[in-house]
Design a protein around this motif. Structure first.
Motif, short mmCIF file in Angstrom:
data_model
loop_
_atom_site.label_atom_id
_atom_site.label_comp_id
_atom_site.label_asym_id
_atom_site.label_seq_id
_atom_site.Cartn_x
_atom_site.Cartn_y
_atom_site.Cartn_z
N TYR A 1 38.13 81.69 32.64
CA TYR A 1 37.70 82.31 33.97
C TYR A 1 36.20 82.05 34.47
CZ TYR A 1 37.12 85.52 37.86
OH TYR A 1 36.66 86.08 39.07
N ASN A 2 35.41 82.20 33.41
CA ASN A 2 33.97 81.72 33.94
C ASN A 2 33.09 81.20 32.62
OD1 ASN A 2 33.19 84.18 32.41
ND2 ASN A 2 32.73 85.20 34.13
N ASP A 3 31.93 81.12 32.87
CA ASP A 3 31.10 80.77 31.69
C ASP A 3 30.88 81.64 30.55
OD1 ASP A 3 31.37 78.23 32.97
OD2 ASP A 3 29.47 78.20 33.81
N ARG A 4 30.82 82.81 30.93
CA ARG A 4 30.44 83.69 30.15
C ARG A 4 31.51 83.91 29.08
NH1 ARG A 4 29.16 89.01 32.36
NH2 ARG A 4 27.56 89.41 30.60
N MET A 5 32.64 83.84 29.55
CA MET A 5 33.90 83.90 28.64
C MET A 5 34.12 82.72 27.79
SD MET A 5 36.85 85.60 31.19
CE MET A 5 37.88 86.55 29.93
N ALA A 6 33.66 81.47 28.55
CA ALA A 6 33.62 80.29 27.69
C ALA A 6 32.89 80.55 26.44
CB ALA A 6 33.31 79.11 28.62
N ALA A 7 31.62 80.70 26.70
CA ALA A 7 30.71 81.16 25.69
C ALA A 7 31.42 81.81 24.52
CB ALA A 7 29.35 81.83 26.26
N GLY A 8 32.13 83.00 24.81
CA GLY A 8 32.75 83.77 23.86
C GLY A 8 33.89 83.03 23.26
N ALA A 9 34.57 82.29 23.96
CA ALA A 9 35.51 81.15 23.28
C ALA A 9 35.04 80.15 22.19
CB ALA A 9 36.09 80.41 24.35
N TYR A 10 33.78 79.94 22.62
CA TYR A 10 33.06 79.09 21.52
C TYR A 10 32.74 79.85 20.16
CZ TYR A 10 31.13 75.21 24.61
OH TYR A 10 30.93 74.28 25.42
N VAL A 11 32.38 81.25 20.41
CA VAL A 11 32.20 81.95 19.15
C VAL A 11 33.52 81.96 18.48
CG1 VAL A 11 31.38 84.15 18.33
CG2 VAL A 11 30.32 83.02 20.16
N ALA A 12 34.42 82.43 19.03
CA ALA A 12 35.79 82.36 18.65
C ALA A 12 36.16 81.20 17.69
CB ALA A 12 36.93 82.74 19.45
N ALA A 13 36.00 80.08 18.21
CA ALA A 13 36.50 78.88 17.93
C ALA A 13 35.54 78.49 16.40
CB ALA A 13 36.04 77.75 18.80
N ARG A 14 34.31 78.68 16.55
CA ARG A 14 33.61 78.59 15.34
C ARG A 14 34.04 79.44 14.21
NH1 ARG A 14 29.00 78.82 17.43
NH2 ARG A 14 27.94 80.51 16.66
N HIS A 15 34.27 80.75 14.51
CA HIS A 15 34.73 81.62 13.47
C HIS A 15 36.00 81.01 12.79
CE1 HIS A 15 32.00 85.14 14.72
NE2 HIS A 15 31.33 84.27 14.23
N LEU A 16 36.84 80.37 13.69
CA LEU A 16 38.20 79.91 13.01
C LEU A 16 37.82 78.44 12.66
CD1 LEU A 16 40.27 81.00 16.11
CD2 LEU A 16 40.37 82.01 13.87
N GLY A 17 36.69 77.99 12.53
CA GLY A 17 36.41 76.64 11.91
C GLY A 17 37.04 75.60 13.01
N LEU A 18 37.11 75.77 13.96
CA LEU A 18 37.64 74.97 15.21
C LEU A 18 36.24 74.08 15.77
CD1 LEU A 18 40.44 76.73 16.92
CD2 LEU A 18 40.58 75.17 15.19
N ALA A 19 36.07 72.82 15.85
CA ALA A 19 34.99 72.29 16.42
C ALA A 19 35.21 71.74 17.74
CB ALA A 19 34.81 70.80 15.72
N ILE A 20 34.50 71.80 18.59
CA ILE A 20 34.57 71.90 20.16
C ILE A 20 33.68 70.34 20.13
CG2 ILE A 20 33.91 72.36 22.38
CD1 ILE A 20 34.04 75.14 21.49
N PRO A 21 34.16 69.44 20.85
CA PRO A 21 35.27 69.31 21.60
C PRO A 21 36.67 68.77 20.48
CG PRO A 21 34.20 67.72 22.27
CD PRO A 21 33.37 68.18 21.10
N GLU A 22 36.28 68.43 19.31
CA GLU A 22 37.04 67.82 18.56
C GLU A 22 38.41 68.51 18.56
OE1 GLU A 22 33.98 68.27 18.02
OE2 GLU A 22 33.22 66.17 17.88
#
Lengths: 353, 353
Positions: B258-279
DNA sequence: TCGGTTTACTGAATCGGTTTACTGAATCGG
DNA sequence: CCGATTCAGTAAACCGATTCAGTAAACCGA
């Protein structure tokens, strides 16, 4: 059209002089029942005085000019304007906006637009803490500098206390046990001058650097110039600088960054080097850009630039300048440390003490 | 004091009427040498007309009121104000600021302060795209809504085209090969009303959701409601929501936030799950908060809210409303996709097509 | 030379209030 | 009962421009 005072007066069956006095509270010698008639008429007609006419006669526009040097590029502006706004509003003043840019001619024009509208005072704001040359046109009317000061401090001004803020940040790191603390400063330069002209290097950079050294010295920590560096004050600059500082055996355990954008870059550098924040590396920023500080992981401990408070203070001063003409004074507004989660005691305390 | 027109007239040895005509270019029947005398005198004395007096007489203040509902909380304000400012300036208009908050009474008061000062028109800006109820006092003077529109579209307004923006973001993801795309929407609710009242749920949320579904359908991708969720629109909300969406075997390969702030949160979640962005995960945000988009790693692909352009457009409309009284029109301003580095083709294209 | 136009300007009203100086009526002291 | 105050309110000037109606002088044709 709009209801005029004379309409109210006619309805209340008095002269407009009387109506004026009643509505302005100078009804010392008016009979209570007459006062009532006027009040009732004004209410019934929904009378609102024409501020233009009033200002013309009273030579007071109840308007403050707000001149700022680039509204869009930073999100700071909002807070300064809001602070000023808030105080102005409370006193029945309004804010007339103008902005200046690098074009001298256009800037003079903007300022004159304010002055022509008979603003009672002008607040001259800059987006970055600066030392400026006050435009000549301003010397006639009361002026307050906001986030800037004149070279000779001859104009009332408010600036952030960058020194104390940096000191707080550094003391915090030292208190947590850090001895090797890196400092990524702003690479001064290529600030486009404008009608408002930088005379020296940005105060923020020099004050923070001074505080950095002073705190270290105060705690008996030897100066190590390899721990200090400069870069453009953006995320990329921060990343590059941090990488240089961190990619070596005797890396610092903490980083003090010129601003939050650079701190965000430092986060990236740390992650690429496999350093966890705050376990392996503590980071402190500056500005308290909430957007950044809360968006990065972990949330960033940083120093707040008190834009709201400065805006308020500037307006308060501007308003007091209208009645008394006080001595110009320069206020250094405190920059409180905002603790989040990017600072922790060092993993392996360095042994140089 | 200031130099008045009569001073100029006296110096040029003409009446103030003549001086006025000369200085206003209505010197049709004035001899060239007289014109010169006036011009020279004005120049010599540094004459600047008193805008208050002029406005009083001409019934035009050349000032536009800018009413906004909370300057400080978002960095958007700056861009809208700047856009409006820029256009106003070009036409010799100034901006008079007022802000309204949740307090009805105080807000009415702010608006009246503008009207009392005889602003020629009023731009009513909100910080979030909203549908608002237009204050009754505004119906008399020309008004333009900025980043908001009235429920019945009876007032000229400009809003971001959230639908098209979201569409562009989704099309981009699909074009990159994504089939399983998660959507983290704003959890509507607890938006404090104010003197400006929300009538329905925020248009941004409904339009973006609509676009999300439409694009998927258009490409024959089956709807999967487990890929869609809502959360408070801040980094924490984004992190929690993203974790829920990603921490499962059939996780989406891309996330539209929905917005960039949430996207930043999604980055954090991804990293904790070991998911690389954008790979391993592509992410698209909304707002183009440069501060965030450039601070996180990798830089965020997002959709720009055209605040500057909307500000400009609103002012242009306000100014045209002064001469012609055109039909009210509602403009939906395009929201361009800003490509950075958070989107790539999916690693393991899902096989559900 | 004279009435009628033009030319080139000015006096005065006006915008909508505020404020000062003044006035007619009521009140008061002696 | 009279002159001086006080009371309650008004007329008019003023703020600094714009603008309309008006006018003195020049000009023009017959």
């Amino acid at each position: 059209m709009r209801v005029r005072l004379s309409d109210v007066a006619a309805m209340a069956d008095v002269s407009s002089a009387t109506a004026s006095m009643v509505l302005n509270g100078k009804a010392g010698a008016i009979r209570p029942d007459t006062i009532d008639r006027v009040l009732v008429a004004a209410e019934a007609l929904g009378y609102r005085p024409n501020a233009l006419a009033r200002s013309l006669r009273s030579q007071q526009s109840h308007t403050i000019g707000f001149l700022s040097d680039d509204v869009v590029t930073t999100p700071y502006a909002g807070a300064m304007i809001l602070g000023a706004q808030e105080v102005a509003d409370k006193h029945g003043f309004a804010l007339l906006l103008a902005n200046v840019d690098s074009d001298q001619e256009a800037s003079r024009h903007s300022l004159e637009a304010l002055l022509d509208r008979q603003v009672d005072a002008v607040i001259c704001a800059t987006m970055y803490h600066r030392i400026i040359e006050v435009p000549a046109q301003l010397t006639n009317s009361p002026a307050v500098l906001l986030n800037a000061r004149s070279d000779d401090n001859s104009v009332t001004a408010v600036v952030p206390d960058d020194y104390a803020g940096a000191e707080a940040a550094m003391e915090h790191l030292v208190a947590m046990g850090h001895r090797r603390i890196g400092f990524i400063n702003d690479r001064a330069g290529n600030r486009r001058p404008g009608f408002i002209i930088d005379q020296t290097s940005p105060p923020a950079a020099v004050e923070r650097e001074q505080a950095y050294h002073d705190v270290l010295r105060r705690h008996g920590i030897d100066r190590d110039d390899t721990l200090q560096t400069r870069a453009p004050s953006d995320p990329t600059g921060g990343r590059v600088a941090a990488t240089a500082l961190l990619d070596r055996p005797d890396r610092p355990t903490a980083l003090f960054c010129y601003n939050d954008r650079m701190a965000a870059g430092a986060y990236v550098a740390a992650r690429h080097l496999g350093l966890a924040i705050p376990e392996d590396l503590s980071v402190v920023g500056f500005d308290n850009q909430v957007l950044i500080a809360e968006a990065i992981d972990p949330p960033l401990t940083t120093v707040q630039l008190p834009h709201l408070e400065m805006g308020r203070w500037a307006m308060e001063q501007a308003l007091t300048l209208l009645d008394e003409n006080a001595e110009p004074r320069v206020r250094r507004m405190p920059c409180p440390l905002v603790e989040r989660e990017s600072v922790a005691p060092p993993n392996h305390p360095s042994a140089d003490t």
